[in-house]
Design an enzyme around this catalytic site. Structure first.
Site, mmCIF file in Angstrom:
data_model
loop_
_atom_site.group_PDB
_atom_site.id
_atom_site.type_symbol
_atom_site.label_atom_id
_atom_site.label_comp_id
_atom_site.label_asym_id
_atom_site.label_seq_id
_atom_site.Cartn_x
_atom_site.Cartn_y
_atom_site.Cartn_z
ATOM 1 N N LYS A 96 -30.238 6.640 -1.385
ATOM 2 C CA LYS A 96 -29.797 6.747 0.082
ATOM 3 C C LYS A 96 -30.822 6.496 0.816
ATOM 4 C CE LYS A 96 -26.432 10.742 -0.210
ATOM 5 N NZ LYS A 96 -26.268 10.953 -1.501
ATOM 6 N N GLU A 118 -26.502 15.298 9.577
ATOM 7 C CA GLU A 118 -25.962 16.220 8.703
ATOM 8 C C GLU A 118 -26.282 16.167 7.394
ATOM 9 O OE1 GLU A 118 -24.695 13.359 9.255
ATOM 10 O OE2 GLU A 118 -24.316 12.866 7.128
ATOM 11 N N SER A 384 -26.635 5.211 -9.352
ATOM 12 C CA SER A 384 -27.006 5.458 -8.193
ATOM 13 C C SER A 384 -28.207 6.606 -7.959
ATOM 14 C CB SER A 384 -25.995 6.020 -7.135
ATOM 15 O OG SER A 384 -25.592 7.076 -7.852
HETATM 16 C C1 LIG Z 1 -25.308 10.674 -2.062
HETATM 17 C C2 LIG Z 1 -25.010 10.478 -3.562
HETATM 18 C C3 LIG Z 1 -23.891 9.769 -3.896
HETATM 19 C C4 LIG Z 1 -22.547 9.579 -2.938
HETATM 20 O O1 LIG Z 1 -22.559 8.821 -1.993
HETATM 21 P P1 LIG Z 1 -22.192 7.490 -1.577
HETATM 22 O O2 LIG Z 1 -22.217 6.995 -0.159
HETATM 23 O O3 LIG Z 1 -20.616 7.485 -2.076
HETATM 24 O O4 LIG Z 1 -22.864 6.283 -2.314
HETATM 25 C C5 LIG Z 1 -23.845 9.021 -5.140
HETATM 26 N N1 LIG Z 1 -25.002 9.053 -6.011
HETATM 27 C C6 LIG Z 1 -25.921 10.018 -5.619
HETATM 28 C C7 LIG Z 1 -27.200 9.826 -6.491
HETATM 29 C C8 LIG Z 1 -26.203 10.470 -4.484
HETATM 30 O O5 LIG Z 1 -27.332 11.034 -3.893
#
Ligand SMILES: *Cc1c(COP(=O)(O)O)cnc(C)c1O
Length: 404
Positions: A96, A118, A384
């Site tokens: 993020k 938000e 992610s």
């Molecule tokens: C917020 C988050 C997501 C989901 O958000 P996307 O916009 O779909 O990428 C996925 N993985 C992690 C670690 C997150 O913090």
């Protein structure tokens, strides 16, 4: 030949990906979105902006994050080879920050004093509060009172980083109301503040801008994979909530001969309120000012309550580009349920020494299934984020001895 024709032509000038996306918001918000678009198209493509963002990524975020061959995980399956793009090693432990730093840099060029957003589970709020601290800006995070009570550690992080958490008690007091409240705060103070959305959702230009800022993930991963293996990956996998980590990863592979998989949270099953799989179970509709696939009530209009074991995937819509690519047949909708996700969470922890975020564990869970089918192929997974935020929840609800 034109370089990257897809990315240059999607979205179109009106912010549409095919019939998805666009901007359907009240005039005052539309006016501010136009100004953000204008600034992004000029400043965002300038030499100074791009080189400053590159510098931030390298020296503050610690990029590039590595691509790693998960050998012990792969060996345990005995099938396709699994590689991980380690966004868990990006500063703050998830992808993020990639778009938050971009949005905040744009705000600083515009002379803004405040960032507004938000947050649902608090992950976006923490990333934006980090960016605000870096640039010396104020930060105002709107959060439903229900979420504030549930996500105490992230509320604490935001406040330590100097952000102001604004409680929102309207309606169900969760993410949807927080978005409405944040938009109102932005429109009330458009000169000094910028709204920094948390995913590839919302009205144009946000889905495009956030994808572009996240595209660093795909650009790096493609070069790293080529350097490592001499060929492109056969399959590229990412989890999808709003879809920002997936959009960034996929952007480098859309025009390549790779299979793309968007992994949605199948939760506890197919029934309404038991999952958050908008591509799999949604209807075409509108949410938060854009056209996409939405999980709805019986009226096929009102967004329905959604559920996921990973609160970051808990959104009743999906980014318009994913809806478009899926509709177009370019993107495969995939999924993992809670049980598969927890198994993947433990597998990665124990076989590789990497505790993944529960969001990312969905992508790993699907990759494990894919590896069983595609025994001679390679699978690049966007990991992610890291799972520190999830360890207490998993430990209490899915104790380690049950997953021996
Ligand atoms: C917020 C988050 C997501 C989901 O958000 P996307 O916009 O779909 O990428 C996925 N993985 C992690 C670690 C997150 O913090």
């Amino acid at each position: 030949m034109q370089d990257k024709p897809y990315l240059r032509t999607h979205p179109d000038v009106s912010g549409h990906f095919g019939r998805f996306g666009g901007s359907d918001v009240p005039p005052d918000i539309a006016h501010e979105c136009e100004r953000v678009l204008e600034a992004y198209l000029t400043i965002g493509n300038s030499y100074d902006f791009v080189s400053q963002l590159r510098d931030i990524r390298k020296h503050f975020q610690g990029r590039p994050t590595p691509v790693y061959y998960a050998k012990r995980l792969t060996d345990s399956i005995g099938g396709g080879r699994i590689y991980l793009k380690r966004e868990d090693l990006n500063h703050t432990g998830a992808h993020k920050l990639n778009h938050c730093m971009g949005e905040a840099l744009l705000a600083s060029y515009l002379g803004k004093k405040k960032l507004i957003a938000e947050t649902g589970a608090g992950q976006h709020g923490v990333a934006l509060a980090t960016a605000a601290a870096y640039f010396g800006m104020e930060c105002e995070i709107h959060m439903g009172t229900v979420d504030i009570a549930k996500e105490h550690p992230n509320v604490v992080r935001m406040e330590i980083l100097g952000a102001k958490v604004v409680p929102v008690s309207a309606g169900q007091a969760t993410l949807k109301e927080a978005v409405d409240s944040a938009f109102e705060a932005w429109v009330a103070d458009p000169v000094d503040s910028l709204y920094a959305i948390g995913s590839v959702v919302g009205p144009h230009p946000f889905p495009m801008m956030v994808r572009d800022f996240q595209s660093v993930v795909g650009i790096e991963a493609k070069a790293q994979f080529l350097d490592m293996m001499g060929v492109l990956p056969d399959n590229v996998v990412a989890c999808v909530g709003g879809g920002s980590n997936a959009a960034g990863m996929f952007s480098a592979f859309i025009e390549e001969p790779c299979q793309l998989y968007a992994v949605e949270p199948l939760g506890k099953g197919a029934g309404r309120g038991l999952n958050a799989a908008s591509l799999a179970y949604g209807h075409e509709g509108d949410i938060h000012g854009f056209h996409t696939m939405v999980l709805t009530e019986d009226d096929n209009v009102t967004p329905a309550p959604v559920y996921s074991i990973a609160s970051g995937l808990d959104y009743p819509g999906v980014g318009p580009e994913h809806a478009y690519l899926h509709d177009d047949g370019r993107l495969n909708a995939a999924g993992a349920d809670d049980e598969q996700t927890v198994r993947a969470f433990y597998a990665l922890s124990r076989l590789e020494g990497i505790i993944p975020a529960l969001e990312s564990a969905h992508a790993v869970a699907f990759a494990i299934e894919l590896a069983k089918q595609k025994r001679h192929e390679s699978i690049l997974v966007n990991l992610s984020g890291r799972g520190d935020k999830d360890v207490d929840f998993v430990y209490d609800n899915y104790p380690p001895e049950t997953y021996a």
